[in-house]
Design an enzyme around this catalytic site. Sequence first.
Site, PDB file in Angstrom:
ATOM      1  N   SER A  36       0.442  -1.323  -0.323  1.00 58.61           N
ATOM      2  CA  SER A  36      -0.125   0.041   0.268  1.00 58.61           C
ATOM      3  C   SER A  36       0.930   0.994  -0.557  1.00 58.61           C
ATOM      4  O   SER A  36       1.005   2.153  -0.435  1.00 58.61           O
ATOM      5  CB  SER A  36      -1.064  -0.085   1.086  1.00 58.61           C
ATOM      6  OG  SER A  36      -0.341  -0.200   2.394  1.00 58.61           O
ATOM      7  N   LYS A  53       0.811   3.539   7.243  1.00 57.08           N
ATOM      8  CA  LYS A  53       0.410   4.596   6.235  1.00 57.08           C
ATOM      9  C   LYS A  53       1.033   6.354   6.387  1.00 57.08           C
ATOM     10  O   LYS A  53       1.484   6.968   7.289  1.00 57.08           O
ATOM     11  CB  LYS A  53      -1.107   4.564   6.260  1.00 57.08           C
ATOM     12  CG  LYS A  53      -1.525   3.231   6.151  1.00 57.08           C
ATOM     13  CD  LYS A  53      -2.183   3.537   4.775  1.00 57.08           C
ATOM     14  CE  LYS A  53      -2.988   2.031   4.222  1.00 57.08           C
ATOM     15  NZ  LYS A  53      -1.820   0.462   5.540  1.00 57.08           N
TER      16      LYS A  53
END
Lengths: 207, 207
Positions: free
Chosen positions: B128, B166
């Site tokens: 990701s 993230k």
Amino acid sequence: MYRKNLTERQYEILEFICRRIDKDSRPPTIREIGREFSISSTKGVFDHLDALEKKGWITKSSGEARGIQPIREKTEELFGKEEGLPIVGSVVAGGPTLAVENVEGLLELDEMFPNQEELFALRVDGDSMIEAGIHKGDILVVRQQPTADVGDIVVAVINDDKGTVKKLSRVDEEVHLKPANPYYDTIVRDPSEVEIRGRVVGVVRKM
Amino acid sequence: MYRKNLTERQYEILEFICRRIDKDSRPPTIREIGREFSISSTKGVFDHLDALEKKGWITKSSGEARGIQPIREKTEELFGKEEGLPIVGSVVAGGPTLAVENVEGLLELDEMFPNQEELFALRVDGDSMIEAGIHKGDILVVRQQPTADVGDIVVAVINDDKGTVKKLSRVDEEVHLKPANPYYDTIVRDPSEVEIRGRVVGVVRKM
DNA sequence: TTGTATACTAAACATAAGTTTAGTAAAATA
DNA sequence: TATTTTACTAAACTTATGTTTAGTATACAA
């Protein structure tokens, strides 16, 4: 038994010896160990050292001052090397401290990249390999080698110029050095013009 | 003068002491030094050690066996630490060996990421964050901290679940955890549901 | 030219540190 | 239950190692 066939006392003493070596760059004397553990007789310590030697945790250079030498491969496993960072597989909820059970290993360059003699590190200048996860400012770990396989990311010198980092491929009789960035073009050269200096085996980045 | 106010003999002896410590984890005795340099009298060696101490290269723990202790900060500069990989700024044409003049420094985790107590390493699972140069299998160096700034790449735990990596941002009263991959969605949560565990300060990848 | 630093030898000395002998006591093991 | 292992004390012994004294020789600076 306390740990790994050692009694608690033996474990404590072995740990003290190893910590002392790390701290002072020399092993303690028998009397220094005795002082630490309040063992008044040198024989008391001597017996522990004999036991540690018999069990294969240390060797003693007989007659020499500060002759205790732990077997590093074994003691490092027991007490850790105090080097490297613990690698965890996942971060779970809970306290702010790391769960020891979760630790997979230690991050250390020596272990990650052995055979250091063949390696060097190269700071990346441009962004031609960005899609291979190689960014400007990254430091590449490169294994020195004069040839490489197709698909390897290599450090190459073209026409005796400055080095470049590209993905190696071959088409017909020509060497193709492919960037991992659509804004750059593939370099196509005759093999005689391209000198491969090494293969990229790792990346280290500080953010 | 030979190097750094040392005579050639003093330099040799200092180097021998340092190498012996690296090798055996303990300093040599005066007689061991004498043997190495064919100095039959202990006084001969003793004088050299006095000179080395006076010039600030070693200290001697008076009366103790193997009491020579080099001043590490100074001797490491002189002889090198024998650790880390040489970082070069560019690879130039020529022989297969690295030009020493070209070496910018040494790649070593200790130096790159000091304050190891606050750090841990985390193996990356998904993809990701691929556009931030963080690939599956990479090992992240993470500084443990309970808060972070907008724009930082953080390790966070959502709803006491597994950790995730993230980019942090905030919109209104909500925490946004943005992936660096168009195929993934931004995670939007109430601050109470997000526990920040650390900030990513580095990446190490083995290829 | 005198002094100071370097680079030692030779021998004696002091002590730090390894080793041994003799013995006690509790705990673990056979 | 007997025997071995662990865990020591106390004291003497040995030797490895640090220290000192006395002296030689050369190079260099004041």
